[in-house]
Design an enzyme around this catalytic site. Sequence first.
Site, PDB file in Angstrom:
ATOM      1  N   HIS A  57      -0.398  -0.187  -9.804  1.00 39.67           N
ATOM      2  CA  HIS A  57      -1.060  -1.074  -8.840  1.00 39.67           C
ATOM      3  C   HIS A  57      -1.576  -2.316  -9.564  1.00 39.67           C
ATOM      4  CE1 HIS A  57      -3.049  -1.096  -4.655  1.00 39.67           C
ATOM      5  NE2 HIS A  57      -2.923  -2.341  -5.091  1.00 39.67           N
TER       6      HIS A  57
ATOM      7  N   ARG B 247       0.847  -1.190   0.000  1.00 37.45           N
ATOM      8  CA  ARG B 247       0.000   0.000   0.000  1.00 37.45           C
ATOM      9  C   ARG B 247       0.880   1.236   0.000  1.00 37.45           C
ATOM     10  NH1 ARG B 247      -3.265  -3.183  -1.200  1.00 37.45           N
ATOM     11  NH2 ARG B 247      -5.372  -3.513  -0.362  1.00 37.45           N
TER      12      ARG B 247
ATOM     13  N   GLU C 243      -2.836   7.453  -4.087  1.00 31.88           N
ATOM     14  CA  GLU C 243      -3.961   6.738  -4.695  1.00 31.88           C
ATOM     15  C   GLU C 243      -5.096   6.505  -3.713  1.00 31.88           C
ATOM     16  OE1 GLU C 243      -2.121   3.225  -6.136  1.00 31.88           O
ATOM     17  OE2 GLU C 243      -2.467   2.069  -4.322  1.00 31.88           O
TER      18      GLU C 243
END
Length: 333
Positions: free
Chosen positions: A300, A231, A260
Amino acid sequence: MKIAFFEVETWEQIYLQKKLADHTLIFHPEPLTKENASQFADVDIVSIFITSHPTKEVLDKMPNLKLISTRSTGYDHIDVPFCRKKRVVVCYVPHYGTHTVAEHTFALILGLTRKIYASLQRTKQGQFDHHELTGMDISGKTLGILGLGDIGIAVSKIAKGFGMKVVAYARHPDEKLARKYGITFLTVNQLLGASDIVSIHLPYTKQTQHLINKRNIKRFKKGSLLINTARGGIVETEAILFGLEKGILGGAGLDVLEQEGIIEEEREILTERFQKRPDFETLYYNHLLMNNENVIVTPHNAFNSREALQMILDVTVQNILDFAEQKPQNMVA
């Protein structure tokens, strides 16, 4: 049984129709909400994703409901205590993408250590000289793994195959596990100073937010690499920039960016709803990162393999079939 699927993408429907052909299926592209729950009062099973929130108010409108099968690893979006009270079984997908993320981790590592991106760019420009393309062997180097869950263990296995030494940080060190996989447990600060490559595989929590920051970035071994496929918020973006500028970091491989936002489940990224969010890639710090020749940024995408996405559907279908045969598995409640 009558089964309602919520938040389904078009590509998922064909597979579900084939595998559950003996049941009556309803597909709804939106989440299950208190506004639409009464339309599905006669269904026996619902399958949802994380933006559906089966609360007491929702479940009271669905008197026939017997099973909630969430297509996610997390289940915080479900009122589990009330489901127990209503005798509604809740099933989930325990894990997916373990090997997928571990393999992407090493794609980033090798991309940096063998200067793959720079090599490709030069070759496309017709330049075949080897100036500034000297790479680094990872055999014999130390890989520091922050977080030793399923993905961290998978990463350690690959590392051993490359002949690397593995050290790790875990909140609850398991010495039996350490002996089995040849891992040495260290504190975070010890790991940063001992590792040639640091790879993050922790969940994002209040405790792990900015675990890597402008203060402890100075503890990294000079010229080491930072890999993050977990993350973005676990690493302070300014710390990466500082580390690169001062030569503390030799490079970074990032599949996640701090800006994000909070993502509960990776598969959320593939939904149309997520794609309509503001474009975080244009933010200033990320612009600086993506234009640094020693940084590789992927969107991602570490979780995104055919096998991982298929596993989510396979486990969901099996959860439903097992429940129909009165043999429920992967139960939360």
